[in-house]
Motif scaffolding. Structure first.
Motif, PDB file in Angstrom:
ATOM      1  N   HIS A 102       8.805  75.352   6.486  1.00 39.42           N
ATOM      2  CA  HIS A 102       9.979  75.911   7.157  1.00 39.42           C
ATOM      3  C   HIS A 102       9.638  76.175   8.606  1.00 39.42           C
ATOM      4  CE1 HIS A 102      13.831  78.006   7.310  1.00 39.42           C
ATOM      5  NE2 HIS A 102      13.233  78.974   7.987  1.00 39.42           N
ATOM      6  N   GLU A 103      10.408  75.543   9.489  1.00 41.77           N
ATOM      7  CA  GLU A 103      10.177  75.662  10.938  1.00 41.77           C
ATOM      8  C   GLU A 103       8.724  75.367  11.291  1.00 41.77           C
ATOM      9  OE1 GLU A 103      11.587  79.551  11.959  1.00 41.77           O
ATOM     10  OE2 GLU A 103      13.704  78.961  11.854  1.00 41.77           O
ATOM     11  N   GLY A 104       8.201  74.318  10.633  1.00 42.58           N
ATOM     12  CA  GLY A 104       6.859  73.834  10.934  1.00 42.58           C
ATOM     13  C   GLY A 104       5.725  74.582  10.273  1.00 42.58           C
ATOM     14  N   ASP A 154       5.124  80.451   1.381  1.00 42.59           N
ATOM     15  CA  ASP A 154       5.367  80.720  -0.033  1.00 42.59           C
ATOM     16  C   ASP A 154       6.703  81.445  -0.142  1.00 42.59           C
ATOM     17  OD1 ASP A 154       3.000  79.569  -0.762  1.00 42.59           O
ATOM     18  OD2 ASP A 154       1.907  81.439  -0.954  1.00 42.59           O
ATOM     19  N   ALA A 155       7.532  80.958  -1.044  1.00 40.49           N
ATOM     20  CA  ALA A 155       8.895  81.479  -1.106  1.00 40.49           C
ATOM     21  C   ALA A 155       9.336  81.671  -2.551  1.00 40.49           C
ATOM     22  CB  ALA A 155       9.854  80.528  -0.378  1.00 40.49           C
ATOM     23  N   GLU A 175      12.859  88.336   2.738  1.00 38.49           N
ATOM     24  CA  GLU A 175      13.798  87.932   3.788  1.00 38.49           C
ATOM     25  C   GLU A 175      14.251  86.491   3.563  1.00 38.49           C
ATOM     26  OE1 GLU A 175      15.068  89.759   6.322  1.00 38.49           O
ATOM     27  OE2 GLU A 175      14.076  91.478   5.379  1.00 38.49           O
ATOM     28  N   PRO A 176      15.545  86.212   3.743  1.00 41.47           N
ATOM     29  CA  PRO A 176      16.034  84.833   3.591  1.00 41.47           C
ATOM     30  C   PRO A 176      15.424  83.904   4.638  1.00 41.47           C
ATOM     31  CG  PRO A 176      17.852  86.415   3.551  1.00 41.47           C
ATOM     32  CD  PRO A 176      16.643  87.161   3.995  1.00 41.47           C
ATOM     33  N   LEU A 177      15.096  82.676   4.215  1.00 40.64           N
ATOM     34  CA  LEU A 177      14.567  81.685   5.158  1.00 40.64           C
ATOM     35  C   LEU A 177      15.688  80.999   5.927  1.00 40.64           C
ATOM     36  CD1 LEU A 177      11.629  80.011   3.196  1.00 40.64           C
ATOM     37  CD2 LEU A 177      11.642  82.061   4.607  1.00 40.64           C
ATOM     38  N   PHE A 178      16.849  80.841   5.295  1.00 32.47           N
ATOM     39  CA  PHE A 178      18.022  80.294   5.966  1.00 32.47           C
ATOM     40  C   PHE A 178      19.020  81.427   6.221  1.00 32.47           C
ATOM     41  CE2 PHE A 178      16.554  76.475   3.536  1.00 32.47           C
ATOM     42  CZ  PHE A 178      16.220  75.690   4.638  1.00 32.47           C
ATOM     43  N   PRO A 179      19.881  81.283   7.220  1.00 30.33           N
ATOM     44  CA  PRO A 179      20.821  82.366   7.557  1.00 30.33           C
ATOM     45  C   PRO A 179      21.761  82.708   6.406  1.00 30.33           C
ATOM     46  CG  PRO A 179      20.731  80.733   9.319  1.00 30.33           C
ATOM     47  CD  PRO A 179      19.974  80.150   8.162  1.00 30.33           C
ATOM     48  N   VAL A 180      22.116  83.993   6.323  1.00 31.58           N
ATOM     49  CA  VAL A 180      23.078  84.497   5.352  1.00 31.58           C
ATOM     50  C   VAL A 180      24.082  85.360   6.097  1.00 31.58           C
ATOM     51  CG1 VAL A 180      23.423  85.884   3.274  1.00 31.58           C
ATOM     52  CG2 VAL A 180      21.346  84.499   3.509  1.00 31.58           C
ATOM     53  N   LEU A 209      14.162  71.753  -0.363  1.00 34.54           N
ATOM     54  CA  LEU A 209      14.039  73.128   0.120  1.00 34.54           C
ATOM     55  C   LEU A 209      13.368  73.217   1.477  1.00 34.54           C
ATOM     56  CD1 LEU A 209      13.163  75.126  -3.123  1.00 34.54           C
ATOM     57  CD2 LEU A 209      15.380  74.729  -2.055  1.00 34.54           C
ATOM     58  N   ASN A 210      12.717  72.150   1.923  1.00 36.79           N
ATOM     59  CA  ASN A 210      12.144  72.157   3.270  1.00 36.79           C
ATOM     60  C   ASN A 210      13.237  72.097   4.331  1.00 36.79           C
ATOM     61  OD1 ASN A 210       9.413  72.060   2.299  1.00 36.79           O
ATOM     62  ND2 ASN A 210       9.696  69.880   1.884  1.00 36.79           N
ATOM     63  N   THR A 211      14.316  71.381   4.004  1.00 32.13           N
ATOM     64  CA  THR A 211      15.378  71.178   4.988  1.00 32.13           C
ATOM     65  C   THR A 211      16.688  71.875   4.619  1.00 32.13           C
ATOM     66  OG1 THR A 211      16.177  69.169   3.887  1.00 32.13           O
ATOM     67  CG2 THR A 211      14.400  68.914   5.511  1.00 32.13           C
ATOM     68  N   GLY A 212      16.845  72.195   3.334  1.00 32.80           N
ATOM     69  CA  GLY A 212      18.106  72.752   2.872  1.00 32.80           C
ATOM     70  C   GLY A 212      19.174  71.705   2.656  1.00 32.80           C
ATOM     71  N   GLU A 213      18.810  70.428   2.734  1.00 25.99           N
ATOM     72  CA  GLU A 213      19.767  69.341   2.564  1.00 25.99           C
ATOM     73  C   GLU A 213      19.685  68.755   1.156  1.00 25.99           C
ATOM     74  OE1 GLU A 213      21.936  68.700   4.809  1.00 25.99           O
ATOM     75  OE2 GLU A 213      21.074  69.939   6.420  1.00 25.99           O
ATOM     76  N   TYR A 214      20.782  68.102   0.755  1.00 29.92           N
ATOM     77  CA  TYR A 214      20.847  67.493  -0.570  1.00 29.92           C
ATOM     78  C   TYR A 214      20.292  66.073  -0.529  1.00 29.92           C
ATOM     79  CZ  TYR A 214      23.589  71.278  -2.557  1.00 29.92           C
ATOM     80  OH  TYR A 214      23.990  72.505  -3.030  1.00 29.92           O
TER      81      TYR A 214
END
Length: 739
Positions: free
Chosen positions: A338-340, A344-345, A364-369, A626-631
């Protein structure tokens, strides 16, 4: 001290006398398995303590999966005569060449993992009917001390893993009463876990399943000493005074509020010594007038110190839940870029279709909420929380919105019916609260993903999760107190309790001096009964003045003429039973006398023929990086051929199970827990292409397992019973032997 499972144990059957097996174990590898070693054994629920549902085995792979054949079948023969076909939700574990699995009646079986022959079985109910949901058992070992831990009814048991005999010095004669140590009277409550616990050192950490109605027990999280059965620590999921989160409830709520339980299982980071819980909603699920506030730790991912049970962090996914949006599966412990940076998540699936990705150390969330406004409640006394969290990434993997264009169109009559119903009830998008006029929700209470959870591939960083996209409906109804202002039946019950119960008993069975009143309507008509009550008979005096003007009420009760729906009646009975165990229940009734129930309870939005009210796909299988949040891809999972439109993709079919993923590039999953799609499938994990499927006798009712015994990789799955064998099956597949 070695508490880890050897990679392989080879055994031979030496003799079979008087039905006893003699087994010789030879350790091929006795080195401890570390976190960096590849997982090739399926010795824990959902593969490992991280709930990964991943296997590094690759003997079965994309190139040869179409050659899979049935290796063996185990038939559970413990179904009672005349019972309906069973659904076995257990994920089999395999240790040292032995498969351990509970049946639908919660009998524990040890099975030869190569041949499918039974080694031993244990009946925790000693011949009684038993039953209850059990999704698996837990293995623990310290040297030659090997144990199987499981729950049945309200008890925790410890068995010798090789013989199936009770460990006599565990608890009392091999079992621990889980009712003890809860809030309510242990002789009146029933705490029945549905998912297996998890092992940390010498501790067995266990959640529980409790009632979801008023009066439910709180979902205490507890840890027991594996050697002795002694309770070591308790975490209050509804905080007590002085504990973190206490202020998010009414002052006295900890004395009467219930739920907030970890029924779906948990995950463990052994290196950090942290256990991660996925908690459900507070009770009652659909009305919170008695629990105003945010209601921590309801619907929260919670991290605890595994040794002490001390709170570390939490993340709440739903504030003041009114939709039964429990967190339904153990969190997946994952490692992502995540961001380079490698982080661990925790990845948490949900009924609502959001996937929450959190920093494992902080929560804390890794992507915005975003906290967004949501609709207010129109039920008197309810105060819905004004906002809810909306993760911006990944996008929801389940459908979360309905428009008129989404309504199914099987025929003009069906469409008109669905349109009329949809327009007549409340719908304002996601988080539309339960309503007295009825409401629709998408996802419904069985939507998104369920206890099958996600499968995480640590090599690619992709998580695979199924999604059910079917809407639910609720209809709130005010519950009248069981007194003279209620229905004729409840008025009659009050009369009976006051004037008749002392002689004829609360159950109406009577005794040697007073006759039974059960089945009275088959012996006397209403006028005859009223005549005896007015005049008196034998030891019974006249009650003419008592029943004057209340004849309908007493007859309604004596003749079992309760006109309320059976579901509503059963709800009230369960509530009364739960509250009888709590000394503070009467105070709660006084302070919050008005109650509402969802009388549809997990209702579905369908037409009059039972067909889904929105267009397919009704279930999908999703691959999310999960690295990018994309499908990576999304496909329909399963099919209802009779509802599939010509030229259209498969419909998808509802279910609760989840996938498993292997280093061989494969996903294994069954489509559903009902209907007619009785097939077990393998997909290409990179593309979602179906590579193999096979018919099975019933619904796939559990997550699969894969393991290596001898030189061969096997794939095992529990299957629901059928007419031939109502008790259900374990079906095990492997590649054919080379000639």
């Amino acid at each position: 001290m070695n508490k880890h499972v050897p990679d392989t144990l080879i055994y031979q059957k030496l003799s079979r006398k008087s039905g006893l097996w003699l087994i010789l174990f030879l350790f091929i590898c006795s080195a401890c398995q570390t976190a960096n070693q590849k997982i090739t054994n399926w010795s824990t629920y959902k593969a490992d303590s991280k709930s990964s549902s991943y296997s590094a085995l690759k003997q079965v792979n994309k190139a040869n999966v179409n050659q899979l054949k049935l290796a063996w079948t185990f038939r559970f023969k413990d179904a009672l005569p005349g019972t309906r076909t069973s659904r076995i939700q257990a994920n089999p574990i395999i240790v040292g060449g032995i498969m351990y699995i509970p049946s639908s009646r919660n009998r524990i079986y040890a099975i030869n993992s190569i041949t499918g022959e039974q080694i031993w079985t244990f009946d925790p109910f000693y011949g009684a009917q038993g039953g209850g949901v059990s999704r698996g058992v837990t293995y623990w070992q310290d040297g030659n001390d090997k144990r199987i831990l499981f729950t049945a009814g309200s008890n925790l048991f410890a068995l010798d893993a090789l013989s199936g005999k009770l460990i006599s010095d565990f608890g009392k004669d091999g079992k621990v009463n889980l009712n003890v140590g809860m809030r309510g009277d242990p002789d009146k409550i029933s705490v029945v876990p549905s998912s297996p616990g998890i092992v940390y050192n010498d501790l067995y950490i266990l959640g529980t399943a409790v009632s979801e109605l008023y009066g439910a027990e709180p979902g205490y999280q507890r840890a027991y000493n594996i050697r002795t059965g002694k309770l070591i620590w308790t975490f209050h999921t509804i905080p007590h005074p002085g504990e973190f989160g206490y202020e998010t409830w009414p002052k006295e709520a900890w004395k009467y509020a219930g739920g907030v339980n970890n029924w779906a299982g948990m995950s463990l980071d052994e290196k950090r010594g942290m256990v991660f819980l996925a908690l459900g909603s507070p009770s009652y699920d659909f009305y919170g007038g008695d629990r105003k506030g945010q209601n921590l730790f309801g619907n929260s991912i919670v991290a605890l110190d595994a040794q002490t049970g001390k709170y570390i962090w939490h993340y709440q996914t739903i504030h003041h839940d009114l939709w039964d949006y429990d967190l339904p599966a153990p969190p997946n412990l994952v490692s992502v870029v995540h961001e380079g940076k490698r982080i661990d998540a925790v990845a948490q699936t949900s009924k609502i279709g959001f996937l929450y990705l959190l920093n494992r150390d902080t929560g804390e969330p890794l992507f915005p909420v975003e906290e967004r406004p949501v609709p207010a409640s129109d039920v008197p006394g309810e105060e819905a929380w004004p906002t809810q969290p909306f993760p911006l990434k990944p996008k929801p993997y389940a459908r979360q919105h309905i428009s008129l264009n989404d309504l199914s169109n099987y025929s003009k009559e069906s469409y008109d019916e669905l349109l009329k119903r949809f327009k007549s009830i409340r719908y304002e998008g996601l988080f539309t609260p339960p309503s007295l006029k009825g409401n629709v929700n998408l996802p419904g209470t069985s939507g998104g993903s369920s206890w099958g959870g996600g499968a995480f591939d640590p090599v690619s960083g992709v998580i695979y999760v199924r999604a059910t996209n079917t809407p639910g409906v609720s209809l709130m109804k005010k519950m009248e107190p069981e007194n003279e202002s209620g229905t004729p039946f409840t008025q009659g019950k009050a009369l009976y309790t006051t004037y008749c119960q002392a002689c004829h008993g609360a159950d109406k069975k009577g005794d040697n001096d007073y006759p039974s009143l059960i089945g009275l309507q088959g012996r006397m008509n209403e006028e005859e009964v009223l005549g005896k009550i007015r005049v008196g008979s034998g030891k019974m005096p006249s009650f003419a003045s008592i029943i004057a003007g209340k004849e309908e009420a007493i007859i309604s009760f004596l003749f079992d003429k309760d006109t309320r729906p059976a579901r509503e009646i059963n709800f009230l009975k369960e509530i009364a039973k739960s509250e009888s165990a709590n000394k503070d229940a009467d105070k709660f009734k006084t302070e919050v006398p008005v109650r509402y129930l969802d009388i549809l309870s997990n209702g579905k939005f369908r037409d009059s023929e039972g067909r889904y009210g929105i267009k397919p796909p009704w279930t999908t299988l999703n691959a999310i990086n999960l690295n990018t949040g994309e499908y990576a891809w999304t496909i329909p999972l399963g099919n209802y051929p009779h509802l599939q439109q010509k030229g259209e993709p498969e419909t998808g079919s509802e279910g609760n199970t989840g996938p498993i993923v292997t280093a061989g590039g494969l996903l294994f999953i069954g489509a559903n827990m009902g209907g007619t799609d009785f097939r077990f499938r393998a997909y290409d994990k990179d593309s979602g292409e179906l590579l193999w499927d096979t018919p099975i006798p019933g619904s796939t009712t559990s997550n699969a397992s894969t393991y290596k015994s001898g030189k061969k990789q096997y794939i095992a799955v529990s299957v629901a019973g059928d007419a031939e064998n109502p008790g259900g099956y374990v079906k095990v597949f492997a590649l054919p032997d080379r000639k």
